[in-house]
Design a protein around this motif. Structure first.
Motif, PDB file in Angstrom:
ATOM      1  N   VAL A   1       0.839  -1.195   0.000  1.00 58.47           N
ATOM      2  CA  VAL A   1       0.000   0.000   0.000  1.00 58.47           C
ATOM      3  C   VAL A   1       0.875   1.247   0.000  1.00 58.47           C
ATOM      4  CG1 VAL A   1      -1.656   1.348   1.342  1.00 58.47           C
ATOM      5  CG2 VAL A   1      -1.979  -1.121   1.096  1.00 58.47           C
ATOM      6  N   GLN A   2       2.022   1.171   0.698  1.00 63.30           N
ATOM      7  CA  GLN A   2       2.945   2.307   0.736  1.00 63.30           C
ATOM      8  C   GLN A   2       3.453   2.658  -0.662  1.00 63.30           C
ATOM      9  OE1 GLN A   2       3.993   4.161   3.714  1.00 63.30           O
ATOM     10  NE2 GLN A   2       4.376   5.486   1.951  1.00 63.30           N
TER      11      GLN A   2
ATOM     12  N   THR B   1       0.637   4.444  -2.502  1.00 61.38           N
ATOM     13  CA  THR B   1       0.438   5.832  -2.061  1.00 61.38           C
ATOM     14  C   THR B   1       1.589   6.730  -2.522  1.00 61.38           C
ATOM     15  OG1 THR B   1       1.437   5.316   0.095  1.00 61.38           O
ATOM     16  CG2 THR B   1      -0.972   5.173  -0.080  1.00 61.38           C
TER      17      THR B   1
ATOM     18  N   SER C   1      -1.268  10.162   1.178  1.00 65.61           N
ATOM     19  CA  SER C   1      -0.939   9.478   2.427  1.00 65.61           C
ATOM     20  C   SER C   1      -1.682   8.149   2.513  1.00 65.61           C
ATOM     21  CB  SER C   1      -1.331  10.344   3.622  1.00 65.61           C
ATOM     22  OG  SER C   1      -2.746  10.499   3.652  1.00 65.61           O
ATOM     23  N   LYS C   2      -1.235   7.294   3.439  1.00 67.13           N
ATOM     24  CA  LYS C   2      -1.933   6.026   3.656  1.00 67.13           C
ATOM     25  C   LYS C   2      -3.355   6.274   4.150  1.00 67.13           C
ATOM     26  CE  LYS C   2       1.441   2.358   4.517  1.00 67.13           C
ATOM     27  NZ  LYS C   2       1.916   1.360   5.496  1.00 67.13           N
TER      28      LYS C   2
ATOM     29  N   PHE D   1      -5.528   6.877   1.328  1.00 71.68           N
ATOM     30  CA  PHE D   1      -5.801   5.624   0.616  1.00 71.68           C
ATOM     31  C   PHE D   1      -6.956   4.878   1.278  1.00 71.68           C
ATOM     32  CE2 PHE D   1      -5.424   1.029   0.371  1.00 71.68           C
ATOM     33  CZ  PHE D   1      -5.271   0.795  -0.983  1.00 71.68           C
ATOM     34  N   TYR D   2      -6.874   4.747   2.629  1.00 73.08           N
ATOM     35  CA  TYR D   2      -7.878   3.948   3.346  1.00 73.08           C
ATOM     36  C   TYR D   2      -9.235   4.655   3.447  1.00 73.08           C
ATOM     37  CZ  TYR D   2      -4.376   0.450   4.477  1.00 73.08           C
ATOM     38  OH  TYR D   2      -3.425  -0.540   4.386  1.00 73.08           O
TER      39      TYR D   2
ATOM     40  N   LYS E   1      -6.176  -3.546   0.257  1.00 74.01           N
ATOM     41  CA  LYS E   1      -5.605  -3.770  -1.074  1.00 74.01           C
ATOM     42  C   LYS E   1      -6.503  -4.708  -1.877  1.00 74.01           C
ATOM     43  CE  LYS E   1      -1.694  -6.100  -1.665  1.00 74.01           C
ATOM     44  NZ  LYS E   1      -0.288  -6.509  -1.694  1.00 74.01           N
TER      45      LYS E   1
END
Length: 286
Positions: free
Chosen positions: A31-32, A35, A41-42, A45-46, A52
């Motif tokens: 995920v990093q 992003t 930023s994470k 994303f969330y 994922k």
């Protein structure tokens, strides 16, 4: 989920993630990394995707919706039925080629099992492709082929599948326009040699490819009506669509009102599939 209903941020994540998955593999991509590629930023994303894995499903949904939207635009083109049928193949080949690396990665890694949600998405895409093929075949070859429709769809699917495999596995670009023209010529030969039908529509309904296997919802019809309204100019038809839209937007729609409006859509190519779905919806009402 329409492609253009997604936020710009979600589309950015989907596009960047599909590139990374294609290049590095699903499991090997964090995920990093996604992003970082998106410049977000994470946390951001969330806010868009729970995980994922949910992102991966959204990628499939995005690709399939994009394909179906492009196929729907065929009816806006001022071309004949033969050229329209050829465009049906050209668009499929273009979209598959565009995401061939991602498709190849998915085939190699088999990253996620086919769950109920994914199966529903695949069946919906297959059903819409079947409806488009049926409409295009009838427009090109006439009502006489209707009893042969199931056989033609299966034969056509086999032919196209072979070329799709070449597109996915072979990095050399094919002439999609020439290929589409060639396929339609082969269908000409098949149609000219038709005799007694072999398969029945019920067999395709059993595997979710045609309307017998699908329950039409008011929400689905409202989405399709919006698309159709953008593609027709006839004022009487637009008024009829407005009336149907209003009825579908309430909990207890009036079946006679919708039925009455359907008589206004006779011999209109663009609304043919919509009318079929509306009739299915009405048949399902108590």
């Amino acid at each position: 989920m329409g492609v253009f209903a997604l936020s710009d941020k979600k589309i950015l994540i989907i596009e960047k993630a599909s590139e990374l998955f294609a290049k590095n593999g699903f499991d090997a991509t964090s995920v990093q990394e996604i992003t970082d590629a998106c410049g977000i930023s994470k946390g951001s994303f969330y806010l868009s995707f729970k995980s994922k894995e949910s992102l991966q499903f959204s990628i499939f949904e995005y690709f399939s919706t994009k394909l179906i939207d492009r196929l729907g635009n065929i009816y806006q083109m001022e071309i004949g039925p033969r050229e329209r049928f050829e465009q049906f193949f050209v668009i499929q080949f273009e979209e598959i080629a565009r995401y061939s690396d991602f498709i190849l990665m998915q085939m190699r890694e088999q990253t996620s099992p086919i769950n109920e949600e994914m199966l529903g998405l695949l069946n919906d895409m297959r059903r819409k492709a079947y409806e488009a093929q049926e409409s295009l075949l009838l427009n090109l070859y006439g009502e006489d082929i209707k009893e042969h429709m199931t056989d033609l769809v299966v034969i056509l699917g086999g032919i196209v599948k072979g070329y799709i495999e070449i597109i996915v596995f072979n990095k050399d670009t094919l002439d999609f326009v020439g290929l589409a023209h060639y396929i339609v010529e082969r269908i000409d030969s098949i149609v000219n040699g038709l005799s007694k039908p072999f398969l029945t529509t019920e067999l395709l309904a059993g595997i979710g490819m045609c309307e017998g296997a699908h329950s039409v919802t008011a929400e689905e019809l409202l989405k399709e009506i919006k698309l159709v309204k953008r593609e027709i100019a006839d004022e009487d038809l637009l008024i009829s669509l407005d009336v149907i839209e209003q009825e579908l937007s309430v909990t207890n729609c009036r079946k006679p009102v919708i039925s009455g409006m359907l008589s206004n859509f006779k011999n209109n190519e663009r609304t043919e599939q919509l009318v079929k779905k509306l009739k299915m919806f009405l048949n399902g009402l108590k």
